[in-house]
Design a protein around this motif. Structure first.
Motif, PDB file in Angstrom:
ATOM      1  N   VAL A  77       0.571   4.398  -2.751  1.00  0.00           N
ATOM      2  CA  VAL A  77       0.431   5.836  -2.494  1.00  0.00           C
ATOM      3  C   VAL A  77       1.659   6.620  -2.951  1.00  0.00           C
ATOM      4  O   VAL A  77       1.566   7.822  -3.181  1.00  0.00           O
ATOM      5  CB  VAL A  77       0.060   6.144  -1.023  1.00  0.00           C
ATOM      6  CG1 VAL A  77      -1.284   5.514  -0.687  1.00  0.00           C
ATOM      7  CG2 VAL A  77       1.136   5.723  -0.064  1.00  0.00           C
ATOM      8  N   SER A  78       2.792   5.933  -3.113  1.00  0.00           N
ATOM      9  CA  SER A  78       3.943   6.633  -3.691  1.00  0.00           C
ATOM     10  C   SER A  78       3.723   6.889  -5.181  1.00  0.00           C
ATOM     11  O   SER A  78       4.185   7.883  -5.719  1.00  0.00           O
ATOM     12  CB  SER A  78       5.243   5.853  -3.461  1.00  0.00           C
ATOM     13  OG  SER A  78       5.319   4.723  -4.304  1.00  0.00           O
ATOM     14  N   LEU A  79       2.977   5.993  -5.834  1.00  0.00           N
ATOM     15  CA  LEU A  79       2.662   6.150  -7.256  1.00  0.00           C
ATOM     16  C   LEU A  79       1.414   6.990  -7.489  1.00  0.00           C
ATOM     17  O   LEU A  79       1.299   7.680  -8.501  1.00  0.00           O
ATOM     18  CB  LEU A  79       2.479   4.770  -7.910  1.00  0.00           C
ATOM     19  CG  LEU A  79       3.720   3.890  -7.958  1.00  0.00           C
ATOM     20  CD1 LEU A  79       3.348   2.465  -8.350  1.00  0.00           C
ATOM     21  CD2 LEU A  79       4.742   4.463  -8.925  1.00  0.00           C
TER      22      LEU A  79
ATOM     23  N   PHE B  92       0.832  -1.206   0.000  1.00  0.00           N
ATOM     24  CA  PHE B  92       0.000   0.000   0.000  1.00  0.00           C
ATOM     25  C   PHE B  92       0.870   1.261   0.000  1.00  0.00           C
ATOM     26  O   PHE B  92       0.497   2.269  -0.607  1.00  0.00           O
ATOM     27  CB  PHE B  92      -0.981  -0.005   1.165  1.00  0.00           C
ATOM     28  CG  PHE B  92      -2.040  -1.066   1.052  1.00  0.00           C
ATOM     29  CD1 PHE B  92      -2.774  -1.216  -0.122  1.00  0.00           C
ATOM     30  CD2 PHE B  92      -2.315  -1.919   2.107  1.00  0.00           C
ATOM     31  CE1 PHE B  92      -3.754  -2.200  -0.239  1.00  0.00           C
ATOM     32  CE2 PHE B  92      -3.284  -2.900   2.001  1.00  0.00           C
ATOM     33  CZ  PHE B  92      -4.007  -3.044   0.828  1.00  0.00           C
ATOM     34  N   GLU B  93       2.020   1.196   0.647  1.00  0.00           N
ATOM     35  CA  GLU B  93       2.956   2.332   0.588  1.00  0.00           C
ATOM     36  C   GLU B  93       3.410   2.575  -0.850  1.00  0.00           C
ATOM     37  O   GLU B  93       3.557   3.718  -1.278  1.00  0.00           O
ATOM     38  CB  GLU B  93       4.158   2.092   1.490  1.00  0.00           C
ATOM     39  CG  GLU B  93       3.843   2.268   2.958  1.00  0.00           C
ATOM     40  CD  GLU B  93       4.992   1.891   3.872  1.00  0.00           C
ATOM     41  OE1 GLU B  93       5.930   1.166   3.437  1.00  0.00           O
ATOM     42  OE2 GLU B  93       4.949   2.310   5.039  1.00  0.00           O
TER      43      GLU B  93
ATOM     44  N   PHE C 118      -6.591   4.129   3.216  1.00  0.00           N
ATOM     45  CA  PHE C 118      -7.463   3.482   4.199  1.00  0.00           C
ATOM     46  C   PHE C 118      -7.050   2.033   4.445  1.00  0.00           C
ATOM     47  O   PHE C 118      -6.966   1.589   5.585  1.00  0.00           O
ATOM     48  CB  PHE C 118      -8.927   3.553   3.757  1.00  0.00           C
ATOM     49  CG  PHE C 118      -9.856   2.910   4.742  1.00  0.00           C
ATOM     50  CD1 PHE C 118     -10.118   3.525   5.953  1.00  0.00           C
ATOM     51  CD2 PHE C 118     -10.449   1.693   4.471  1.00  0.00           C
ATOM     52  CE1 PHE C 118     -10.960   2.930   6.889  1.00  0.00           C
ATOM     53  CE2 PHE C 118     -11.288   1.096   5.388  1.00  0.00           C
ATOM     54  CZ  PHE C 118     -11.546   1.717   6.604  1.00  0.00           C
ATOM     55  N   GLN C 119      -6.795   1.298   3.371  1.00  0.00           N
ATOM     56  CA  GLN C 119      -6.395  -0.100   3.545  1.00  0.00           C
ATOM     57  C   GLN C 119      -5.060  -0.206   4.276  1.00  0.00           C
ATOM     58  O   GLN C 119      -4.840  -1.136   5.049  1.00  0.00           O
ATOM     59  CB  GLN C 119      -6.339  -0.816   2.189  1.00  0.00           C
ATOM     60  CG  GLN C 119      -7.701  -1.046   1.577  1.00  0.00           C
ATOM     61  CD  GLN C 119      -8.633  -1.838   2.479  1.00  0.00           C
ATOM     62  OE1 GLN C 119      -8.225  -2.740   3.202  1.00  0.00           O
ATOM     63  NE2 GLN C 119      -9.902  -1.492   2.457  1.00  0.00           N
ATOM     64  N   MET C 120      -4.172   0.749   4.030  1.00  0.00           N
ATOM     65  CA  MET C 120      -2.916   0.780   4.760  1.00  0.00           C
ATOM     66  C   MET C 120      -3.197   0.986   6.253  1.00  0.00           C
ATOM     67  O   MET C 120      -2.587   0.345   7.104  1.00  0.00           O
ATOM     68  CB  MET C 120      -2.004   1.887   4.223  1.00  0.00           C
ATOM     69  CG  MET C 120      -0.631   1.865   4.848  1.00  0.00           C
ATOM     70  SD  MET C 120       0.557   3.107   4.281  1.00  0.00           S
ATOM     71  CE  MET C 120      -0.201   3.968   2.962  1.00  0.00           C
TER      72      MET C 120
END
Length: 146
Positions: free
Chosen positions: A60-62, A56-57, A71-73
């Motif tokens: 969100v970096s992309l 998930f990180e 949210f899932q993170m």
């Protein structure tokens, strides 16, 4: 007479050969946020929340505006009991999509696990106002118990 089930396959193959420009450009998996999101979701489903967080990180970096990945993170951080990180991630999701009752409900659950009942209840009420049924049921059960 049995219908010809594969009648369109040769036509589709011919169209793809003759008109390759209509195909979407293929994105390398390492640059595709959907690829990483799916990997994160799968890791989370099978209990690999530490691994899910890394996926998930990457999402969100992309694509930093992808609220569902934040949210899932947060959910995965909560599962591994990294509550400060979970709150940080869900806050980001809410910032991106403040109309999501689910996100407020999730933040309320995290606050409950932290023992911050006042903050949890404020989030459950916000979630319920936004139409989140889980929050509405939780508040109704709590009211009935009192």
């Amino acid at each position: 007479m049995e219908p010809r089930r594969h009648f369109f396959i040769p036509l589709l193959a011919a169209a793809l050969i003759l008109f390759p420009a209509v195909l979407p450009a293929q994105v390398a998996p390492e640059k595709d946020p959907d690829y990483w999101y799916e990997k994160g979701a799968l890791a989370s489903v099978y209990g690999g929340d530490r691994l899910a967080v890394t996926f998930f990180e990457k999402v969100v970096s992309l694509d930093p505006n992808r609220s569902e990945a934040w949210f899932q993170m947060a959910v995965s951080y909560g599962e591994i009991r990294w509550f400060d990180k979970a709150i940080e991630a869900v806050d980001h999701a809410i910032e991106l999509q403040p109309e999501s009752g689910l996100y407020y409900y999730g933040r309320g659950r995290i606050y409950l696990m932290l023992g911050a009942e006042d903050k949890a209840m404020a989030n459950f009420h916000q979630a319920a106002e936004l139409g989140n049924r889980d929050a509405q049921r939780y508040l109704a059960r709590r009211e009935a118990a009192n």
